[in-house]
Design an enzyme around this catalytic site. Structure first.
Site, PDB file in Angstrom:
ATOM      1  N   ALA A 237       0.817  -1.214   0.000  1.00 24.82           N
ATOM      2  CA  ALA A 237       0.000   0.000   0.000  1.00 24.82           C
ATOM      3  C   ALA A 237       0.851   1.264   0.000  1.00 24.82           C
ATOM      4  O   ALA A 237       0.453   2.284  -0.569  1.00 24.82           O
ATOM      5  CB  ALA A 237      -0.937  -0.007   1.204  1.00 24.82           C
ATOM      6  N   ALA A 259      -2.424  -4.812   9.493  1.00 29.35           N
ATOM      7  CA  ALA A 259      -2.292  -5.034  10.941  1.00 29.35           C
ATOM      8  C   ALA A 259      -1.310  -4.030  11.547  1.00 29.35           C
ATOM      9  O   ALA A 259      -0.372  -4.385  12.261  1.00 29.35           O
ATOM     10  CB  ALA A 259      -1.864  -6.475  11.221  1.00 29.35           C
ATOM     11  N   HIS A 261      -1.683  -2.110  13.910  1.00 33.02           N
ATOM     12  CA  HIS A 261      -1.732  -2.027  15.377  1.00 33.02           C
ATOM     13  C   HIS A 261      -0.487  -2.648  16.004  1.00 33.02           C
ATOM     14  O   HIS A 261      -0.130  -2.321  17.135  1.00 33.02           O
ATOM     15  CB  HIS A 261      -2.988  -2.733  15.903  1.00 33.02           C
ATOM     16  CG  HIS A 261      -2.972  -4.216  15.683  1.00 33.02           C
ATOM     17  ND1 HIS A 261      -3.335  -4.789  14.484  1.00 33.02           N
ATOM     18  CD2 HIS A 261      -2.603  -5.239  16.492  1.00 33.02           C
ATOM     19  CE1 HIS A 261      -3.195  -6.098  14.569  1.00 33.02           C
ATOM     20  NE2 HIS A 261      -2.756  -6.404  15.773  1.00 33.02           N
ATOM     21  N   TYR A 267       2.797  -5.218  10.102  1.00 26.01           N
ATOM     22  CA  TYR A 267       2.902  -4.332   8.934  1.00 26.01           C
ATOM     23  C   TYR A 267       4.198  -4.639   8.196  1.00 26.01           C
ATOM     24  O   TYR A 267       5.250  -4.776   8.813  1.00 26.01           O
ATOM     25  CB  TYR A 267       2.882  -2.870   9.383  1.00 26.01           C
ATOM     26  CG  TYR A 267       2.647  -1.872   8.272  1.00 26.01           C
ATOM     27  CD1 TYR A 267       1.369  -1.378   8.010  1.00 26.01           C
ATOM     28  CD2 TYR A 267       3.695  -1.416   7.483  1.00 26.01           C
ATOM     29  CE1 TYR A 267       1.148  -0.454   6.990  1.00 26.01           C
ATOM     30  CE2 TYR A 267       3.490  -0.505   6.459  1.00 26.01           C
ATOM     31  CZ  TYR A 267       2.216  -0.022   6.218  1.00 26.01           C
ATOM     32  OH  TYR A 267       1.995   0.892   5.203  1.00 26.01           O
ATOM     33  N   VAL A 268       4.117  -4.746   6.874  1.00 25.03           N
ATOM     34  CA  VAL A 268       5.295  -5.052   6.049  1.00 25.03           C
ATOM     35  C   VAL A 268       5.707  -3.784   5.297  1.00 25.03           C
ATOM     36  O   VAL A 268       4.895  -3.205   4.573  1.00 25.03           O
ATOM     37  CB  VAL A 268       4.993  -6.192   5.056  1.00 25.03           C
ATOM     38  CG1 VAL A 268       6.197  -6.457   4.159  1.00 25.03           C
ATOM     39  CG2 VAL A 268       4.597  -7.460   5.812  1.00 25.03           C
ATOM     40  N   CYS A 404     -24.561 -12.379  13.460  1.00 26.90           N
ATOM     41  CA  CYS A 404     -25.820 -11.675  13.197  1.00 26.90           C
ATOM     42  C   CYS A 404     -25.955 -10.529  14.190  1.00 26.90           C
ATOM     43  O   CYS A 404     -26.094 -10.765  15.387  1.00 26.90           O
ATOM     44  CB  CYS A 404     -26.999 -12.639  13.323  1.00 26.90           C
ATOM     45  SG  CYS A 404     -28.574 -11.922  12.835  1.00 26.90           S
TER      46      CYS A 404
END
Length: 549
Positions: A237, A259, A261, A267-268, A404
């Site tokens: 990204a 991710a 957080h 994170y990559v 639900c």
């Protein structure tokens, strides 16, 4: 390599009651290869959210549950079984505390030190509390969020609209299907080809490519034809988003579920291959984090530029704004959070991610409960549409389950109905009833569930603790208190609850209390903060609030 773990199916008990059998099966189900992201390392979802601290702890938990009596309670400290106490039949069979740290010490750095020493475990939300049901668990919430976006800005549909996001892990993997359920087109950027493959196999993603031009071509065709389509784009990204800005391509909606957080494990960074990144993460975590921070800045700056050019953007609760702010993006919080923007009114009514699981392992049991939902609440067209779409599009992961979103009064009514179905033999085996911690009254998380509260009470953590204590007092089967789920260590406190509908009279009494009181605390929390919808919901359901009487 540990053995492959799958929960037993059917009516044969391996524990002394269905209450303990359910806890054992749900722990095992969290580690089913169909369910867990990395079962060999006990990781279920959300960076490194685990079901048990280590394999010795896992097997000892199972062994203890098999011996546990109906008047005993097992205590779990960060994924480790530490004691069994004589209690009583109304008490929970299991009490769980995961990842909790004294606030001054609540940082990832200190947490990671303790984890290396084998003293603590990251439980995420439903990983360490044994009620994760696969990507379906977040699907309806994601569907509801994108529906709210469509309703607010696009006349109630995402038809002909392009959504850009990133992250196709166990949580983010719900996004493509949620967008197409709302008739939109989505490009979802993901660095790990295995995650893309998993989403395609489970029916959450339509197609994929490793070429941005091809992704844009596919999206353009689908938009022109007005048909829904989800496209996985193998890429980063922090590279894709700035390139889209450079080309002047501005999506209609932009969000993110990487991710972030957990910057180290979730994170990559850009500028390095995925395989090289995994190697660097282990060999030089300091250098790795430097690259992550640089990538997050580029990622968020691109989203902010898209926002300035007209895109509807929001953070999807992964704390990426805070990470960007800490590393120089001063206007990161110009990006709104999804809860205050789209979900808070639902929380004020007590609506949230109610879920249940068929211990029989039979999909037919879930279909019968689906029908019961329609019998009880069929006047709600939106709910009918959800059940219809879920039956057609959701593939089972592990034990068959259903998510639900039901509100105050509805959850208790549905729980009692399922208990009666078990009693009458309409269902083959008992039903496990739970929810995400990400619910109306069970989280304090200033960058997610409690962001921008009307009275400024965002960071007050009394509410999830009261929620947990009330559920213990009401007769839940197992109750959990966790720290750091969703947004990372230092940023949230939250509680979970599970109760087993086994068809008995005792359980009927417990269900009525637990499923009324648990969600009722969410109504109270929002009413106390001044939300009129919650105040009226409390009055409608006769909830006693002394300061409002």
């Amino acid at each position: 390599m540990p053995e492959v773990i799958r929960a037993p199916r059917g009516t044969q008990l391996t524990c002394k009651s269905w209450q303990t059998e359910a806890a054992m099966r749900m722990l095992m189900n969290n580690l089913d290869p169909e369910v867990a992201r990395d079962p060999a390392n006990l990781i279920v979802y959300g960076g490194k959210g685990k079901a048990a601290r280590n394999w010795d702890c896992f097997y000892k938990i199972v062994e203890t549950l098999k011996k546990l009596e109906n008047d005993e309670t097992l205590l779990i400290q960060s994924g480790k079984p530490v004691a069994v106490w004589k209690t009583h039949e109304w008490a929970p069979r299991v009490l769980i505390a995961n990842s909790n740290l004294v606030p001054k010490w609540a940082t990832w750095e200190y947490f990671n030190e303790l984890e290396v020493r084998g003293l603590i475990m990251y439980g995420q939300m439903t990983a360490g509390s044994w009620i994760y049901i696969g990507t379906q668990g977040i699907l309806q919430g994601t569907y509801e969020t994108f529906y709210a976006v469509a309703k607010k800005y696009f006349g109630g549909t995402l038809k002909g609209k392009l959504v850009l996001t990133a992250g196709l892990g166990e949580m983010g993997g719900a996004q493509p299907l949620a967008v197409t359920m709302n008739d939109g087109v989505v490009i979802a950027v993901e660095v790990d080809k295995r995650m893309i493959d998993r989403r395609i196999q489970t029916g959450y993603l339509d197609t994929w490519t490793d070429n941005l031009d091809e992704a844009l071509r596919l999206a353009k065709e689908a938009l022109k034809e007005g048909r829904p389509l989800s496209i996985g784009l193998l890429g980063n990204a922090a590279e894709v988003h700035p390139e889209l800005v450079r080309r002047g391509i501005i999506p209609d909606v932009v969000t993110d579920q990487t991710a972030a957080h957990d910057p180290l494990n979730g994170y990559v960074p850009a500028g390095i291959s995925f395989e090289e990144a995994l190697k660097l993460r282990k060999e030089n975590p300091e250098k790795y984090l430097e690259m992550v921070y640089d990538s997050v800045v580029k990622h968020i700056e691109a989203i902010l530029e898209m926002q300035r050019q007209g895109a509807k953007v929001f953070e999807y609760g992964n704390n990426i704004r805070r990470l960007a702010l800490d590393h120089g993006v001063k206007d990161a919080f110009n990006i709104p959070g999804y809860v205050p923007e789209y979900i808070r009114d639902l929380f004020s009514e007590g609506k949230g991610p109610f879920r249940w699981v068929a211990l029989s392992g039979k999909p037919e049991d879930i279909y019968k409960t689906d029908q019961k939902v329609l019998e009880l609440f069929g006047e709600d067209e939106h709910l009918r549409k959800w059940i219809d779409m879920a039956q057609k599009k959701v593939k089972w992961q592990g034990l068959p389950a259903r998510i639900c979103w039901l509100g105050q009064g509805q959850r208790a009514e549905m729980g009692l109905a399922m208990n009666e179905m078990v009693r009458k033999g309409e269902l083959e085996a008992p039903i496990v009833i739970g929810r995400d911690h990400h619910d109306t009254g069970s989280v304090a998380s200033p960058y997610r569930e409690t962001e921008a509260m009307k009275d400024g009470s965002d960071a007050i953590a009394d509410w999830p603790l009261l929620n947990a204590m009330l559920n213990v007092a009401s007769g839940a089967t197992w109750v959990s208190i966790h720290h750091g789920g969703g947004v990372g260590i230092g940023y949230s406190i939250h509680a979970g609850v599970v109760i087993v509908a086994d068809g008995t009279e005792l359980t009927r009494q417990k269900l009525e209390r637990v499923l009324t009181n648990d969600v009722g605390m969410g109504v109270v929390r929002h009413a106390d903060a001044g939300y009129e919808i919650a105040i009226q919901t409390a009055k409608k359901h006769g909830i006693r609030m002394p300061m409002m009487d």
